[in-house]
Design a protein around this motif. Structure first.
Motif, PDB file in Angstrom:
ATOM      1  N   LYS A 192       1.497   4.180  -2.880  1.00  0.00           N
ATOM      2  CA  LYS A 192       1.189   5.584  -2.575  1.00  0.00           C
ATOM      3  C   LYS A 192       2.413   6.471  -2.706  1.00  0.00           C
ATOM      4  CE  LYS A 192      -2.349   4.795   0.891  1.00  0.00           C
ATOM      5  NZ  LYS A 192      -2.407   4.646   2.330  1.00  0.00           N
ATOM      6  N   LYS A 225      -7.249  -4.403  -0.028  1.00  0.00           N
ATOM      7  CA  LYS A 225      -6.481  -4.332   1.217  1.00  0.00           C
ATOM      8  C   LYS A 225      -7.175  -5.140   2.320  1.00  0.00           C
ATOM      9  CE  LYS A 225      -4.525  -0.614   4.044  1.00  0.00           C
ATOM     10  NZ  LYS A 225      -4.455   0.837   4.139  1.00  0.00           N
ATOM     11  N   ASP A 271       0.838  -1.209   0.000  1.00  0.00           N
ATOM     12  CA  ASP A 271       0.000   0.000   0.000  1.00  0.00           C
ATOM     13  C   ASP A 271       0.878   1.267   0.000  1.00  0.00           C
ATOM     14  OD1 ASP A 271      -2.486   1.228   0.010  1.00  0.00           O
ATOM     15  OD2 ASP A 271      -2.408   1.547   2.167  1.00  0.00           O
ATOM     16  N   GLY A 284      -3.306   4.127  -3.362  1.00  0.00           N
ATOM     17  CA  GLY A 284      -2.679   2.893  -2.884  1.00  0.00           C
ATOM     18  C   GLY A 284      -3.513   1.684  -3.272  1.00  0.00           C
ATOM     19  N   LEU A 285      -3.500   0.676  -2.422  1.00  0.00           N
ATOM     20  CA  LEU A 285      -4.329  -0.509  -2.676  1.00  0.00           C
ATOM     21  C   LEU A 285      -5.789  -0.114  -2.535  1.00  0.00           C
ATOM     22  CD1 LEU A 285      -2.681  -3.379  -0.551  1.00  0.00           C
ATOM     23  CD2 LEU A 285      -2.854  -3.265  -3.030  1.00  0.00           C
ATOM     24  N   ASP A 288       1.808   2.491   6.672  1.00  0.00           N
ATOM     25  CA  ASP A 288       0.990   1.288   6.871  1.00  0.00           C
ATOM     26  C   ASP A 288       1.873   0.069   7.123  1.00  0.00           C
ATOM     27  OD1 ASP A 288      -0.969   3.055   6.110  1.00  0.00           O
ATOM     28  OD2 ASP A 288      -2.100   1.544   5.000  1.00  0.00           O
TER      29      ASP A 288
END
Ligand code: 57M
Length: 359
Positions: free
Chosen positions: A119, A133, A115, A127-128, A265
């Motif tokens: 990003k 996710k 992720d 991101g994802l 993350d």
């Protein structure tokens, strides 16, 4: 692993005998992680800066966050490997629960890494996708849940603080329960990670509390005396809790206000998932609501905000959720919000530890 090697020489050097003890190895793993993160922190920040791995700041956030644009992120790339290495060195690698934790930390770390990578490196701000996710988190959580459930002698009863006579057996439904705790805790820590040191501080407090719970749950005499479930082998989790608390303590040096680095993350997802896993294994799952009270509070603020917004067709309870943004927008300085949340997390942890005597 390393401790086994050192221990082999205890007949020649009697002092090495101390490596037999979980307590000693917990102290060593805590200090080891903290020192390595402290030593490598500056190098890591410079590396992230060089590679231009900086935080993108959303336009709709509190105004003071704009100055954080470009702060190096993905500090979890230091914390997580240090926790894994420290555990491999100082914990008993023949212990099944240690491997569950290593799996959970690596898999959730990997999801967070992908992720963050999308990003910050690929500059794809989304991101994802949320679905992917969450789907990956469910898969990783389910693997951990099934492995734990299938482990010989794993206790599927719920242990309620204050009500020692009531312990419902969830049977096979313990698997979705484990998934819920692991995925829920992972996302709760992630939501909390929105101010300098805000997720790091309560994580130190929570892992320190579970360090104690693990040790007690894994000690047959103490567990019986305190009337808490005895979990053979759970004591070894103290070593991993120590490694995590130590790594977070070292990281806080750089992540405290004004933060020189964010964990990303890749840090927050595995920290939360590890916390949920330790709570499940030590049979202190319900107490997690209190030990991780700040994470729960932050998550509830988002749930209530979204529900209220939908029901009322556009009105809000808080100026902005998660709730730390509400206090910021009310004018509290960022560091005041953070330190006050730390104070609350320490009080909640102390109350949780006191439940050991009150059941
Ligand atoms: C992560 N991430 C931070 C950093 C960190 C459903 C909704 C509530 C989701 C939520 C959300 O996206 N939460 C997930 C929050 C971000 O930090 C990065 O993310 C990592 C953690 N995953 O390690 O890499 C920002 O947080 C700040 N920060 C610090 N110091 C730190 O040590 O200051 C982070 C770490 C950083 C930095 O500014 O950029 C984040 O907040 O994005 N969404 C939100 O939280 C958003 N809330 C919202 O939309 N509320 C709505 C509804 C949906 C409830 C409402 O109240 O009406 C807010 N977040 C932001 N701006 N940034 C609102 C607007």
């Amino acid at each position: 692993m390393l401790y086994k090697l050192i221990y082999m020489f205890h007949t020649e050097i009697s002092w090495f005998n101390v490596f037999r003890y979980i307590t000693f190895r917990t102290i060593v793993s805590t200090l080891f992680s903290m020192i390595i993160v402290l030593l490598l922190g500056r190098w890591m920040i410079n590396k992230l800066r060089k590679k231009q791995i900086g935080q993108y700041i959303r336009e709709d956030g509190p105004p003071n966050h704009k100055s954080k644009e470009g702060t190096p992120t993905m500090g979890g790339c230091l914390i997580i490997p240090v926790i894994l290495i420290s555990t491999l060195l100082w914990a008993d690698f023949k212990n099944f629960y240690i491997w569950i934790l290593l799996f959970v930390i690596s898999s959730f770390g990997f999801i967070g890494f992908i992720d963050d990578y999308l990003k910050t490196i690929k500059k794809n701000n989304r991101g994802l996708s949320i679905k992917l996710k969450f789907g990956l988190q469910l898969i990783a959580g389910s693997i951990a849940g099934i492995m734990l459930y299938s482990y010989h002698g794993f206790n599927t009863q719920l242990n309620l603080p204050f009500f020692k006579m009531i312990s419902p057996d969830l049977g096979i439904f313990y698997i979705p329960f484990i998934v819920f705790i692991i995925v829920g805790a992972s996302n709760a820590v992630n939501l909390t990670d929105g101010l300098d040191g805000l997720a790091t501080g309560p994580s130190i407090v929570a892992f320190s509390s579970y360090l104690v719970f693990s040790y007690l749950a894994g000690h047959v005499k103490i567990a019986n005396y305190l009337q808490i479930p005895y979990v053979a082998g759970a004591g070894e989790l103290s070593v991993i809790c120590g490694a995590t608390a130590g790594a977070c303590l070292g990281f806080l040096w750089f992540n405290s206000y004004p933060a020189e680095v964010f964990m990303g993350d890749v840090g927050s997802l595995p920290l939360g998932a590890a916390l949920g896993s330790v709570a499940v294994i030590t049979k202190q799952e319900i107490v997690l609501l209190m030990v991780g009270g700040i994470f729960v509070f932050e998550t509830l603020s988002v749930i209530f905000q979204v529900l209220y917004f939908r029901i009322t067709g556009g009105q809000r309870i808080f100026r902005m959720a998660p709730i730390h943004h509400h206090f910021e927008l009310k004018g509290w300085p960022e560091s005041k919000v953070t330190v006050r949340f730390w104070i609350i997390s320490i009080i909640l942890a102390l109350i949780s530890l006191s439940t050991l005597k009150l059941r």
